[in-house]
Design a protein around this motif. Structure first.
Motif, mmCIF file in Angstrom:
data_model
loop_
_atom_site.group_PDB
_atom_site.id
_atom_site.type_symbol
_atom_site.label_atom_id
_atom_site.label_comp_id
_atom_site.label_asym_id
_atom_site.label_seq_id
_atom_site.Cartn_x
_atom_site.Cartn_y
_atom_site.Cartn_z
ATOM 1 N N ASP A 293 9.540 41.487 -103.752
ATOM 2 C CA ASP A 293 10.911 41.731 -104.198
ATOM 3 C C ASP A 293 10.941 41.820 -105.721
ATOM 4 O O ASP A 293 11.341 40.886 -106.413
ATOM 5 N N VAL A 294 10.492 42.955 -106.220
ATOM 6 C CA VAL A 294 10.480 43.182 -107.661
ATOM 7 C C VAL A 294 10.768 44.655 -107.903
ATOM 8 O O VAL A 294 10.397 45.526 -107.102
ATOM 9 N N LYS A 295 11.451 44.962 -108.992
ATOM 10 C CA LYS A 295 11.792 46.353 -109.304
ATOM 11 C C LYS A 295 10.636 47.024 -110.037
ATOM 12 O O LYS A 295 10.035 46.437 -110.936
ATOM 13 N N LEU A 296 10.367 48.277 -109.653
ATOM 14 C CA LEU A 296 9.252 49.023 -110.220
ATOM 15 C C LEU A 296 9.770 50.132 -111.129
ATOM 16 O O LEU A 296 10.683 50.878 -110.764
ATOM 17 N N ALA A 297 9.174 50.229 -112.310
ATOM 18 C CA ALA A 297 9.440 51.322 -113.243
ATOM 19 C C ALA A 297 8.250 52.261 -113.205
ATOM 20 O O ALA A 297 7.116 51.857 -113.480
ATOM 21 N N LEU A 298 8.508 53.529 -112.873
ATOM 22 C CA LEU A 298 7.426 54.487 -112.631
ATOM 23 C C LEU A 298 7.733 55.813 -113.318
ATOM 24 O O LEU A 298 8.888 56.181 -113.473
ATOM 25 N N GLY A 299 6.691 56.520 -113.719
ATOM 26 C CA GLY A 299 6.893 57.874 -114.214
ATOM 27 C C GLY A 299 6.193 58.231 -115.501
ATOM 28 O O GLY A 299 6.103 59.409 -115.848
ATOM 29 N N GLU A 300 5.694 57.250 -116.240
ATOM 30 C CA GLU A 300 5.020 57.554 -117.512
ATOM 31 C C GLU A 300 3.890 58.567 -117.316
ATOM 32 O O GLU A 300 3.711 59.472 -118.123
ATOM 33 N N HIS A 301 3.109 58.406 -116.233
ATOM 34 C CA HIS A 301 1.990 59.306 -115.981
ATOM 35 C C HIS A 301 2.237 60.242 -114.801
ATOM 36 O O HIS A 301 1.298 60.875 -114.308
ATOM 37 N N VAL A 302 3.484 60.333 -114.343
ATOM 38 C CA VAL A 302 3.799 61.295 -113.289
ATOM 39 C C VAL A 302 3.926 62.667 -113.955
ATOM 40 O O VAL A 302 4.729 62.837 -114.874
ATOM 41 N N PRO A 303 3.161 63.668 -113.500
ATOM 42 C CA PRO A 303 2.992 64.875 -114.315
ATOM 43 C C PRO A 303 4.039 65.953 -114.150
ATOM 44 O O PRO A 303 4.137 66.831 -115.007
ATOM 45 N N ASN A 304 4.804 65.952 -113.042
ATOM 46 C CA ASN A 304 5.672 67.102 -112.807
ATOM 47 C C ASN A 304 6.798 66.780 -111.844
ATOM 48 O O ASN A 304 6.845 65.705 -111.236
ATOM 49 N N LYS A 305 7.692 67.738 -111.671
ATOM 50 C CA LYS A 305 8.881 67.545 -110.844
ATOM 51 C C LYS A 305 8.537 67.317 -109.381
ATOM 52 O O LYS A 305 9.304 66.673 -108.655
ATOM 53 N N MET A 306 7.389 67.825 -108.916
ATOM 54 C CA MET A 306 7.059 67.686 -107.502
ATOM 55 C C MET A 306 6.675 66.250 -107.161
ATOM 56 O O MET A 306 7.103 65.708 -106.140
ATOM 57 N N VAL A 307 5.855 65.617 -108.001
ATOM 58 C CA VAL A 307 5.500 64.229 -107.744
ATOM 59 C C VAL A 307 6.724 63.340 -107.928
ATOM 60 O O VAL A 307 6.939 62.390 -107.170
ATOM 61 N N PHE A 308 7.554 63.641 -108.917
ATOM 62 C CA PHE A 308 8.809 62.903 -109.073
ATOM 63 C C PHE A 308 9.691 63.076 -107.838
ATOM 64 O O PHE A 308 10.344 62.128 -107.388
ATOM 65 N N LYS A 309 9.734 64.277 -107.280
ATOM 66 C CA LYS A 309 10.515 64.531 -106.069
ATOM 67 C C LYS A 309 10.112 63.567 -104.958
ATOM 68 O O LYS A 309 10.957 62.999 -104.261
ATOM 69 N N ASN A 310 8.806 63.357 -104.805
ATOM 70 C CA ASN A 310 8.316 62.449 -103.775
ATOM 71 C C ASN A 310 8.625 60.994 -104.099
ATOM 72 O O ASN A 310 9.046 60.222 -103.226
ATOM 73 N N PHE A 311 8.408 60.590 -105.352
ATOM 74 C CA PHE A 311 8.711 59.209 -105.743
ATOM 75 C C PHE A 311 10.202 58.900 -105.592
ATOM 76 O O PHE A 311 10.586 57.849 -105.084
ATOM 77 N N ILE A 312 11.050 59.808 -106.038
ATOM 78 C CA ILE A 312 12.493 59.573 -106.007
ATOM 79 C C ILE A 312 12.983 59.408 -104.568
ATOM 80 O O ILE A 312 13.815 58.548 -104.274
ATOM 81 N N GLN A 313 12.446 60.209 -103.653
ATOM 82 C CA GLN A 313 12.866 60.120 -102.249
ATOM 83 C C GLN A 313 12.250 58.928 -101.517
ATOM 84 O O GLN A 313 12.751 58.529 -100.462
ATOM 85 N N SER A 314 11.189 58.353 -102.064
ATOM 86 C CA SER A 314 10.414 57.337 -101.348
ATOM 87 C C SER A 314 11.112 55.985 -101.254
ATOM 88 O O SER A 314 10.800 55.182 -100.391
ATOM 89 N N GLY A 315 12.029 55.719 -102.179
ATOM 90 C CA GLY A 315 12.721 54.446 -102.189
ATOM 91 C C GLY A 315 12.025 53.340 -102.966
ATOM 92 O O GLY A 315 12.556 52.233 -103.073
ATOM 93 N N CYS A 316 10.853 53.627 -103.555
ATOM 94 C CA CYS A 316 10.114 52.571 -104.261
ATOM 95 C C CYS A 316 10.418 52.539 -105.754
ATOM 96 O O CYS A 316 10.061 51.582 -106.436
ATOM 97 N N MET A 317 11.053 53.567 -106.279
ATOM 98 C CA MET A 317 11.298 53.681 -107.724
ATOM 99 C C MET A 317 12.655 53.081 -108.072
ATOM 100 O O MET A 317 13.688 53.572 -107.644
ATOM 101 N N SER A 318 12.639 52.007 -108.868
ATOM 102 C CA SER A 318 13.890 51.405 -109.325
ATOM 103 C C SER A 318 14.348 51.986 -110.652
ATOM 104 O O SER A 318 15.545 52.071 -110.926
ATOM 105 N N PHE A 319 13.383 52.368 -111.501
ATOM 106 C CA PHE A 319 13.682 52.970 -112.799
ATOM 107 C C PHE A 319 12.760 54.169 -112.981
ATOM 108 O O PHE A 319 11.560 54.088 -112.728
#
Length: 412
Positions: A293-319
């Motif tokens: 039960d901890v919030k995850l901040a992700l994206g510094e090394h995510v390279p493009n909109k497609m990987v972000f698309k997957n992370f955003i829909q996954s429910g694991c990204m808090s920030f």
């Protein structure tokens, strides 16, 4: 009627800065050289467009070589005409058939694209004699959408839906513009670089608090997890229970390690834990988020909109820490930001640009997209090298007034 400004030539400039005394170090990048692959657009006027992509050393040359190739797509074009339908040109550059095999949309070529795209937005704002934040805020939803490439987003955020989202956010926009007067809140990332001693971390926390910062971040990810726990507890003890503290592992842990260590760090009430494992492993982050039960901040090394698309829909990204000098520049940053808004995930950018560009983008995000004004990372290490460095007063970014996106360096 605007004055015509023709892009005569684009060229890359390899710019590197050595850091001292452990600054910039993390669990993976132990001896970083902060570097910008700069795209400089010369015009038929005295204006120049300056765009940045961020690297950490020798790879900078590779990005510069790719910039020198990509600029041929925009040389000879008039900047206002180019930006009126920039999404099409963006897609043409991103899908260049001579380079696409090297990605697609990631790595050296995509970093080069970021520099070129950012230079175009910088020149566009300068051509209108306004800072980037004002240019973006003043654009109509339709004009803003025309700067974006919605390919592969048609199923989740088609252009018409993005326009509708922006139209809906016009309600309350005037009230949110108050942020322009009071400044955007920042957090101090420099208290606890990985190679800093405990004593230096303790001193830096006190200095940050003296400068008004109530939010700060510590680098973790040591081979000895006990070091991380000890130093994290040190931050909490000195900063106090009311302080906002974050821990950044810079991808160092595998999933079992991340689960075990995050369970211990959770006891210190972190605002988030950042990059706990490999940045491409969406499923590992989903497992971690469902286990601890901890919030995850992700994206510094995510390279493009497609990987972000997957992370955003996954429910694991808090920030969402999308960075405009890593993804394909301002255009892709805004597209990702819009999708993040749809899913109610706040955008708190990573600042490979030292906050120079992102101080504009978070203002746009808050005023026009309706993202909450949470925090913007502050890293001062390259401040002396910018023509118009960010201004921080009592831990808040002061709204820049100079035309462009504040990316001009003092020398190239």
């Amino acid at each position: 009627m605007y004055k015509t400004i023709i892009i005569k030539k684009g060229q890359a400039v390899d710019t590197r800065f050595n850091l001292k005394d452990g600054a910039g170090s993390d669990a993976v990048h132990t001896t970083p050289i902060y570097a910008y692959a700069v795209c400089k657009l010369s015009t038929d006027t005295n204006l120049e467009g300056i765009g940045l992509a961020f690297t950490l050393g020798a790879g900078n040359k590779l990005v510069c070589d790719a910039i020198d190739y990509l600029v041929r797509h925009i040389e000879g074009m008039e900047i206002n005409s180019l930006m009126a339908n920039f999404g099409e040109t963006y897609k043409m550059m991103a899908d260049d058939p001579n380079l696409r095999w090297l990605g697609p949309h990631k790595g050296v070529v995509h970093l080069a694209l970021a520099a070129v795209v950012n230079a175009c937005f910088d020149l566009w704002a300068k051509s209108k004699e306004v800072p980037l934040w004002k240019l973006l805020i003043d654009l109509s939803p339709e004009a803003l959408a025309n700067t974006l490439d919605f390919s592969y987003y048609e199923d989740i955020l088609p252009k018409e839906e993005a326009i509708a989202l922006l139209i809906a956010q016009q309600q309350g926009k005037q009230n949110r513009e108050k942020i322009l007067e009071i400044g955007y809140p920042g957090y101090d990332t420099s208290i606890g670089w990985f190679n800093y001693s405990d004593d230096k971390v303790a001193d830096n926390i006190k200095k940050a608090m003296d400068n008004g910062f109530t939010a700060m971040k510590l680098k973790v990810g040591a081979k000895d997890a006990g070091r991380d726990i000890r130093r994290a507890a040190l931050v909490r003890k000195i900063a106090g229970d009311k302080a906002t503290i974050m821990f950044d592992a810079n991808q160092q842990w595998n999933l079992p390690q991340a689960i075990a260590i995050c369970k211990e760090l959770r006891e210190l009430d972190p605002f988030w834990i950042e990059e706990p494992t490999h940045p491409d492993d969406v499923q590992a982050h989903v497992k971690l988020a469902s286990t601890v039960d901890v919030k995850l901040a992700l994206g510094e090394h995510v390279p493009n909109k497609m990987v972000f698309k997957n992370f955003i829909q996954s429910g694991c990204m808090s920030f969402n820490q999308v960075d405009a000098v890593r993804v394909g520049g301002v255009s892709e940053f805004i597209l990702i930001s819009l999708l993040s808004k749809k899913y109610n995930i706040p955008v708190v950018p990573h600042v490979g640009d030292m906050g120079q560009i992102h101080q504009h983008l978070v203002l746009y995000n808050h005023v026009s997209v309706g993202h909450p004004a949470l925090l913007l990372e502050h890293i001062p290490h390259l401040r002396e090298h910018f023509k118009f460095p960010v201004r921080i007063e009592n831990s808040r970014y002061q709204t820049p007034q100079e035309p462009g996106m504040s990316s001009d360096l003092l020398y190239y």
